[in-house]
Design a protein around this motif. Structure first.
Motif, short mmCIF file in Angstrom:
data_model
loop_
_atom_site.label_atom_id
_atom_site.label_comp_id
_atom_site.label_asym_id
_atom_site.label_seq_id
_atom_site.Cartn_x
_atom_site.Cartn_y
_atom_site.Cartn_z
N TRP A 92 52.82 31.16 34.89
CA TRP A 92 53.65 31.26 33.69
C TRP A 92 54.18 29.89 33.28
N GLU A 93 54.55 29.08 34.26
CA GLU A 93 55.02 27.73 33.95
C GLU A 93 53.91 26.89 33.35
N ASN A 94 52.68 27.07 33.82
CA ASN A 94 51.55 26.35 33.23
C ASN A 94 51.35 26.75 31.78
N LYS A 95 51.52 28.05 31.49
CA LYS A 95 51.38 28.51 30.11
C LYS A 95 52.47 27.91 29.23
N ASP A 96 53.71 27.91 29.71
CA ASP A 96 54.80 27.32 28.95
C ASP A 96 54.58 25.82 28.72
N SER A 97 54.07 25.14 29.73
CA SER A 97 53.78 23.71 29.59
C SER A 97 52.71 23.49 28.53
N ALA A 98 51.67 24.32 28.54
CA ALA A 98 50.60 24.18 27.55
C ALA A 98 51.13 24.43 26.14
N GLU B 107 34.12 22.08 29.98
CA GLU B 107 34.54 20.68 30.05
C GLU B 107 34.73 20.12 28.64
N ILE B 108 35.78 19.35 28.46
CA ILE B 108 36.09 18.74 27.16
C ILE B 108 35.53 17.31 27.15
N ASP B 109 34.73 17.01 26.13
CA ASP B 109 34.14 15.66 26.05
C ASP B 109 35.13 14.70 25.38
N ASN B 110 34.65 13.51 25.08
CA ASN B 110 35.51 12.45 24.54
C ASN B 110 35.57 12.43 23.01
N THR B 111 35.02 13.44 22.36
CA THR B 111 35.02 13.44 20.89
C THR B 111 36.44 13.43 20.33
N GLY B 112 37.32 14.21 20.94
CA GLY B 112 38.70 14.25 20.46
C GLY B 112 39.39 12.91 20.59
N TRP B 113 39.15 12.23 21.71
CA TRP B 113 39.73 10.90 21.87
C TRP B 113 39.16 9.91 20.86
N THR B 114 37.87 10.06 20.53
CA THR B 114 37.26 9.19 19.52
C THR B 114 37.90 9.41 18.16
N ALA C 169 50.86 14.01 24.29
CA ALA C 169 50.78 15.47 24.23
C ALA C 169 49.35 15.95 24.44
N ARG C 170 48.39 15.25 23.86
CA ARG C 170 46.98 15.62 24.06
C ARG C 170 46.60 15.48 25.54
N ARG C 171 47.04 14.40 26.16
CA ARG C 171 46.75 14.18 27.57
C ARG C 171 47.37 15.30 28.42
N GLY C 172 48.58 15.71 28.08
CA GLY C 172 49.21 16.80 28.81
C GLY C 172 48.50 18.12 28.60
N ARG C 173 48.04 18.37 27.36
CA ARG C 173 47.33 19.62 27.08
C ARG C 173 46.03 19.71 27.87
N LEU C 174 45.28 18.64 27.91
CA LEU C 174 44.02 18.65 28.65
C LEU C 174 44.28 18.76 30.15
N ASP C 175 45.37 18.19 30.61
CA ASP C 175 45.71 18.33 32.03
C ASP C 175 46.10 19.76 32.36
N ASP C 176 46.80 20.43 31.43
CA ASP C 176 47.16 21.84 31.65
C ASP C 176 45.91 22.71 31.76
N ALA C 177 44.86 22.35 31.00
CA ALA C 177 43.64 23.15 30.99
C ALA C 177 42.91 23.13 32.33
N THR C 178 43.17 22.14 33.16
CA THR C 178 42.48 22.02 34.44
C THR C 178 43.26 22.65 35.59
N LYS C 179 44.47 23.12 35.33
CA LYS C 179 45.28 23.69 36.40
C LYS C 179 44.85 25.11 36.70
N ARG C 180 44.47 25.35 37.94
CA ARG C 180 44.06 26.68 38.39
C ARG C 180 44.66 26.94 39.78
N MET C 181 44.82 28.19 40.10
CA MET C 181 45.28 28.53 41.45
C MET C 181 44.14 28.28 42.44
#
Length: 249
Positions: free
Chosen positions: A64-70, A123-130, A166-178
């Protein structure tokens, strides 16, 4: 709606399994009338139930905390991007077109291309960063011939930094799994907790069956909820791209 229906089906199926298991136990392994309930068995059952409840609670709080962070990162990212779009309107006409076009391209990519990958766990590529680099270049190369435009550039630079964080945090949230070992503990703990309830004989068998079915249904519901929240961008319960759509549509 499909997630809700499938969840209810799984919960009902879990309750049915508990019912069938208890019926089999009562039918083929009845408790003798003279058999006394052991205090040690009751104590062990209580300890196992409490420990399993704590594990369930910790797992649910974590996802739930991961969802709130995202959701927080999505809101911050969309707000910063929208602010950059508005600041672009105060720049020179040529700069305005470049900044707003770059901001719109970034928003469309995040909503239409990146979000389905987040939901599927791809997996998210580098297009967004470009695209973000293109937006940064458009902002930093804008005309700053007047004091007012220099102030706009200063504000835009701050928003660019906020957007990138914020983008960096969002992509980091996407990799969090139990971790898988925790899932093994949740499943085996549920089986053990339910199995221990079969150790007792209750004269009112319908009451016993109802208690077991309720416990199995509740554990099944909790496991489904944790599974759906494990991906903070899962459809229905997770973060969605509505902040982007609401600000740019």
């Amino acid at each position: 709606m499909s997630n809700i229906v499938s969840g209810l089906i799984v919960v009902a199926f879990a309750a049915l399994i508990g019912f069938m298991g208890l019926v089999v136990k009562v039918r083929f392994f009845p408790v003798k009338e003279e058999e006394e309930r052991e205090d040690v068995a009751g104590y062990v059952t209580m300890v196992v139930g409490v420990i399993y409840a704590l594990i369930l609670a910790l797992a649910l709080v974590a996802v739930w905390e991961n969802k709130d962070s995202a959701e927080g990162h999505v809101a911050t990212e969309s707000s910063a991007l929208h602010e950059l779009y508005l600041l672009g309107a105060t720049m020179a006409p040529a700069d305005q077109q470049r900044v707003q076009t770059a901001a719109t391209a970034y928003e469309e990519y995040v909503v239409n291309t990146e979000w389905p990958k987040l939901r599927n766990g791809d997996e998210i590529d580098n297009t967004g960063w470009t695209l973000l680099t293109t937006l940064r270049t458009a902002v930093l190369t804008s005309d700053t011939g007047t004091t007012a435009r220099q102030d706009v550039l200063s504000d835009a630079t701050t928003q660019l930094s906020t957007l990138a964080d914020a983008r960096r945090g969002r992509l980091d949230d996407a990799t969090k799994r139990m971790p898988p070992v925790l899932w093994i503990g949740l499943i085996l703990g549920g089986i053990l907790t339910i199995g221990l309830t079969f150790a007792y004989g209750i004269e009112q068998r319908f009451t016993h069956i109802g208690m077991v079915m309720g416990m199995v249904a509740l554990i099944g519901f909790m496991l489904i909820l944790i599974y759906n929240l494990e991906n903070p961008f899962n459809h229905g319960l997770g973060a969605d791209p509505e902040p982007f759509k609401r600000l740019f549509d």
